[in-house]
Structure formats: C-alpha cells, structure tokens
Design an enzyme around this catalytic site. Structure first.
Site, mmCIF file in Angstrom:
data_model
loop_
_atom_site.group_PDB
_atom_site.id
_atom_site.type_symbol
_atom_site.label_atom_id
_atom_site.label_comp_id
_atom_site.label_asym_id
_atom_site.label_seq_id
_atom_site.Cartn_x
_atom_site.Cartn_y
_atom_site.Cartn_z
ATOM 1 N N ILE A 1 0.881 -1.165 0.000
ATOM 2 C CA ILE A 1 0.000 0.000 0.000
ATOM 3 C C ILE A 1 0.918 1.214 0.000
ATOM 4 O O ILE A 1 1.363 1.685 1.047
ATOM 5 C CB ILE A 1 -0.942 -0.001 1.222
ATOM 6 C CG1 ILE A 1 -1.819 -1.244 1.171
ATOM 7 C CG2 ILE A 1 -1.787 1.274 1.247
ATOM 8 C CD1 ILE A 1 -2.686 -1.453 2.379
ATOM 9 N N HIS B 1 -0.080 5.155 1.566
ATOM 10 C CA HIS B 1 -0.068 5.565 2.974
ATOM 11 C C HIS B 1 1.154 4.933 3.642
ATOM 12 O O HIS B 1 1.224 3.716 3.801
ATOM 13 C CB HIS B 1 -1.348 5.105 3.674
ATOM 14 C CG HIS B 1 -1.617 5.770 4.986
ATOM 15 N ND1 HIS B 1 -2.828 6.343 5.272
ATOM 16 C CD2 HIS B 1 -0.841 5.960 6.065
ATOM 17 C CE1 HIS B 1 -2.794 6.846 6.496
ATOM 18 N NE2 HIS B 1 -1.584 6.625 6.998
ATOM 19 N N LEU B 2 2.100 5.766 3.985
ATOM 20 C CA LEU B 2 3.352 5.318 4.596
ATOM 21 C C LEU B 2 3.074 4.452 5.816
ATOM 22 O O LEU B 2 2.162 4.731 6.601
ATOM 23 C CB LEU B 2 4.136 6.574 5.000
ATOM 24 C CG LEU B 2 5.449 6.391 5.721
ATOM 25 C CD1 LEU B 2 6.418 7.439 5.230
ATOM 26 C CD2 LEU B 2 5.275 6.489 7.212
ATOM 27 N N HIS B 3 3.867 3.414 6.000
ATOM 28 C CA HIS B 3 3.794 2.569 7.189
ATOM 29 C C HIS B 3 5.141 1.892 7.401
ATOM 30 O O HIS B 3 5.793 1.478 6.464
ATOM 31 C CB HIS B 3 2.660 1.538 7.075
ATOM 32 C CG HIS B 3 2.692 0.734 5.814
ATOM 33 N ND1 HIS B 3 2.294 1.253 4.587
ATOM 34 C CD2 HIS B 3 3.063 -0.544 5.583
ATOM 35 C CE1 HIS B 3 2.429 0.309 3.664
ATOM 36 N NE2 HIS B 3 2.901 -0.790 4.245
ATOM 37 N N GLN B 4 5.538 1.835 8.660
ATOM 38 C CA GLN B 4 6.810 1.224 9.050
ATOM 39 C C GLN B 4 6.527 -0.169 9.609
ATOM 40 O O GLN B 4 5.723 -0.319 10.523
ATOM 41 C CB GLN B 4 7.490 2.080 10.118
ATOM 42 C CG GLN B 4 8.662 1.406 10.787
ATOM 43 C CD GLN B 4 9.949 2.112 10.522
ATOM 44 O OE1 GLN B 4 10.367 2.198 9.378
ATOM 45 N NE2 GLN B 4 10.562 2.633 11.556
#
Length: 180
Positions: free
Chosen positions: A136, A139-142
């Site tokens: 995805i 939307h940034l996600h760590q």
C-alpha cells in the site's frame, strides 16, 4: 506422460500425496482488495482503520500523530506496523512531530513485542513506492517484524505458507495490555 490425467472428472485433480494448508483469507491480499492505487483513488485501509475501534481494527496503540496496528498479512506472529494518522505516502513529507512519533512508537513496539514474546531480533523498515515493494504505497507505514532463531523453515520457502500460532485478536490483546 501425455495420457496421465491431470484432473478427475469431478475437477478435484489427481492425488499427489501432498498435504494442503488452505489460507483463503490471503485471497483478499492477492486480489489487492481495498488497496488504493494512489492518494486519490480507493479507500485507504490505513485511514479506515483509524475509524474503527481498537479491537476491530487490530490497533495496539494510538499516539498523537501515529498509531500501531497488527499486520493483517503478517510475516511472523506479532508483525506490527506504525502508521501516521495523516494520509501521506512519502517519508520526507512527514512533519517533524510525525517523524518523531513514528520513531518512538517503533522503539516502543520493539520493547513490547520483546517483553511478551521473547523475540530474538527484528526487521524494521518501510518500502517507499510500489516498485520498492510497498503493498500500500499511498499511505506510509513502518514494519516492525519480530524474529526468532530458526523461525524460517520449509513452510514459507517451499510451501509458500506462513504459520501463525495465535489468533490475531489474541495477539492484539496481548500486545495492547503490555503496551502500558
């Protein structure tokens, strides 16, 4: 051989003596359901999660500018993601406050997972852009992926299947309780 049947009349196939571990829930991921193609199309799952209660959204912790959630398609048990509340794709576009909280929540996630599961190590990181492997990208996600000695066996390599020893709701509750 040319005359060996590959399928029975009922379409069930010829038994090959292999065991099957069915994971039909993965079809949503494979089909890309609810994946926004960019910042303007589709419903973003990371934005939608914010509107759900913690149990339904598998949210472990909510901060001021970011939150921690279980990955629906985990690499290992306890695989978490740290996401800013704001719909932003590119790491340089985070505010100073968001960058700080994503970092602090990543550290806290490691501490919590280690305390409840005895993880031996972690893979930490984010894929920026679809070509870099972001499932995805909008939307940034760590990712915070706990690891244990010997946790890679034949299942993901040969069987292309991951085994998870605990229900996601139980994992979420265990991590949420330990977060405090």
């Amino acid at each position: 051989m040319a005359d060996d049947p590959v399928e029975t009349q009922d379409g069930a196939g010829v038994p090959d003596e292999l065991e099957r571990l069915w994971t039909p829930h993965r079809m949503a991921y494979i089909r890309g359901e609810n994946k926004p193609l960019d910042g303007t199309t589709g419903e973003c799952p990371f934005c939608r999660i914010q509107t759900l209660d913690d149990e339904e959204g598998l949210v472990v912790h909510r901060g001021d500018t970011a939150y921690v959630v279980l990955n629906l398609y985990p690499y290992t048990p306890g695989h978490l993601m740290v996401c800013p509340f704001r719909h932003v794709a590119d790491y340089p576009d985070l505010t100073v406050e968001e960058t700080d909280e994503v970092a602090r929540l990543t550290q806290a996630a490691m501490r919590v997972v280690r305390s409840v599961s005895g993880a031996h190590g972690f893979n930490i990181g984010m894929n920026q852009g679809a070509v870099a492997g972001a499932g995805i990208a909008a939307h940034l996600h760590q990712h915070v992926v706990p690891r244990w000695a010997g946790d890679q066996n034949f299942m993901p390599i040969i069987g292309r299947t991951r085994t998870l020893p605990q229900l996601m709701t139980e994992t979420r509750q265990l991590l949420a309780d330990a977060w405090a």
